[in-house]
Scaffold this motif. Structure first.
Motif, PDB file in Angstrom:
ATOM      1  N   TYR A 192      -2.217  10.975  -4.849  1.00  0.00           N
ATOM      2  CA  TYR A 192      -1.540   9.859  -4.197  1.00  0.00           C
ATOM      3  C   TYR A 192      -0.122   9.639  -4.743  1.00  0.00           C
ATOM      4  O   TYR A 192       0.541   8.669  -4.364  1.00  0.00           O
ATOM      5  N   TRP A 242      -5.892   5.408  -5.858  1.00  0.00           N
ATOM      6  CA  TRP A 242      -5.909   6.248  -4.655  1.00  0.00           C
ATOM      7  C   TRP A 242      -5.721   5.466  -3.365  1.00  0.00           C
ATOM      8  O   TRP A 242      -5.377   6.030  -2.320  1.00  0.00           O
ATOM      9  N   SER A 243      -5.922   4.133  -3.410  1.00  0.00           N
ATOM     10  CA  SER A 243      -5.778   3.323  -2.198  1.00  0.00           C
ATOM     11  C   SER A 243      -4.313   3.074  -1.838  1.00  0.00           C
ATOM     12  O   SER A 243      -4.020   2.528  -0.768  1.00  0.00           O
ATOM     13  N   ARG A 244      -3.400   3.453  -2.724  1.00  0.00           N
ATOM     14  CA  ARG A 244      -1.963   3.321  -2.464  1.00  0.00           C
ATOM     15  C   ARG A 244      -1.320   4.699  -2.494  1.00  0.00           C
ATOM     16  O   ARG A 244      -1.837   5.626  -3.109  1.00  0.00           O
ATOM     17  N   THR A 245      -0.160   4.819  -1.859  1.00  0.00           N
ATOM     18  CA  THR A 245       0.619   6.049  -1.977  1.00  0.00           C
ATOM     19  C   THR A 245       1.943   5.730  -2.670  1.00  0.00           C
ATOM     20  O   THR A 245       2.547   4.677  -2.416  1.00  0.00           O
ATOM     21  N   ASN A 298       0.826  -1.213   0.000  1.00  0.00           N
ATOM     22  CA  ASN A 298       0.000   0.000   0.000  1.00  0.00           C
ATOM     23  C   ASN A 298       0.861   1.265   0.000  1.00  0.00           C
ATOM     24  O   ASN A 298       0.348   2.367  -0.134  1.00  0.00           O
ATOM     25  N   GLU A 299       2.191   1.091   0.141  1.00  0.00           N
ATOM     26  CA  GLU A 299       3.123   2.214   0.042  1.00  0.00           C
ATOM     27  C   GLU A 299       4.303   1.802  -0.836  1.00  0.00           C
ATOM     28  O   GLU A 299       5.009   0.834  -0.527  1.00  0.00           O
TER      29      GLU A 299
END
Length: 274
Positions: free
Chosen positions: A196, A158-161, A108-109
């Motif tokens: 993001y 958008w759920s990840r950066t 997720n990052e």
């Protein structure tokens, strides 16, 4: 929620076993019943958590009619599952991408440090194609490699950066000529507008900087421990040991202090573009 102890190689092994089982047409419960196993044992195997022997694995693969290549690959992964770093080596570039993409999908990052080229996630197809002559290998189908790399764009959500640290020399390296580079700069600026995605340029003017030993990708997970990926010539290494991971985290912390902020970075790209 505490992160689960699960290695990259363990997750790759689990996914491979899961694919073999799915192709058999049986559910996990049906397969466990037929083999006389507790369903939890099978669940641990496909989650890469261990708890099985090599004989268990061979029995399951034979029962599911896995191909000889699948058996060879999964057996090799199984023997590596106790390692704390995972080296994937192959002469075929397409063999490298699936493992990295699988791990990036779980993350997720995603934090990237790119020293000499535009990061692969942000490359246009023309930029990718222009890199081919420098690494020409007649045995490689580069168009298929490009197709696989383009699949990486599906990671952007958008759920990840995403944080990209790019050295200015990577921006200024002429790849494919002025038109290719112009399109590449425009693409970078467009991607940098996404909320993001953070793009930070390390300027040439500061002189010596952190991360001179090479580019890398740091993957942060919600459920698993952080890993770092290093890409080599025909190889990819996932690092999972705490001490080396701490050193890469320190490099990123130093780069954070050395890089231009996002607006200054976009300003620098605009100055090169125009």
């Amino acid at each position: 929620m505490p992160r689960r102890k699960s290695s990259v190689v363990g997750r790759e092994f689990g996914e491979g076993v899961r694919n073999v089982i799915e192709r058999s047409g049986m559910t996990h419960r049906q397969l466990a019943e037929k083999m006389g196993w507790d369903e939890a044992k099978l669940s641990d195997m496909v989650r890469g958590k261990g708890g099985v022997t090599e004989a268990d694995l061979m029995l399951l693969l034979g029962f599911c009619q896995a191909t000889p290549l699948e058996i060879q690959y999964l057996l090799a992964l199984f023997r590596e599952t106790r390692e704390t770093a995972y080296l994937k080596f192959s002469d075929e570039p397409l063999d490298q991408l699936p493992v990295l993409l699988n791990q990036e999908r779980l993350a997720n990052e995603v934090t990237v440090w790119s020293l000499s080229l535009i990061p692969g996630h942000l490359q246009t197809t023309d930029y990718m194609r222009a890199l081919i002559p420098a690494a020409r290998d007649e045995s490689v189908d580069y168009e298929k490699v490009i197709e696989a790399k383009v699949e990486r764009r599906k990671l952007f959500h958008w759920s990840r950066t995403f944080v990209f640290y790019i050295h200015e020399q990577a921006l200024r390296l002429p790849v494919g000529g002025p038109d290719v580079m112009k399109d590449q700069y425009i693409h970078l600026l467009g991607m940098a507008e996404r909320l993001y995605i953070t793009l930070r340029v390390v300027p040439i003017g500061i002189g010596a900087y952190a991360g001179t030993t090479g580019s890398f990708i740091q993957l942060g997970y919600e459920k698993f421990e952080t890993v770092v990926f290093l890409e080599g010539e025909g190889s990819g290494l996932f690092i999972e040991e705490p001490k080396p991971l701490a050193k890469y985290a320190r490099v990123l912390k130093l780069l954070d202090g050395q890089a231009l902020d996002p607006e200054e970075s976009k300003g620098l790209i605009n100055s090169i573009l125009f």
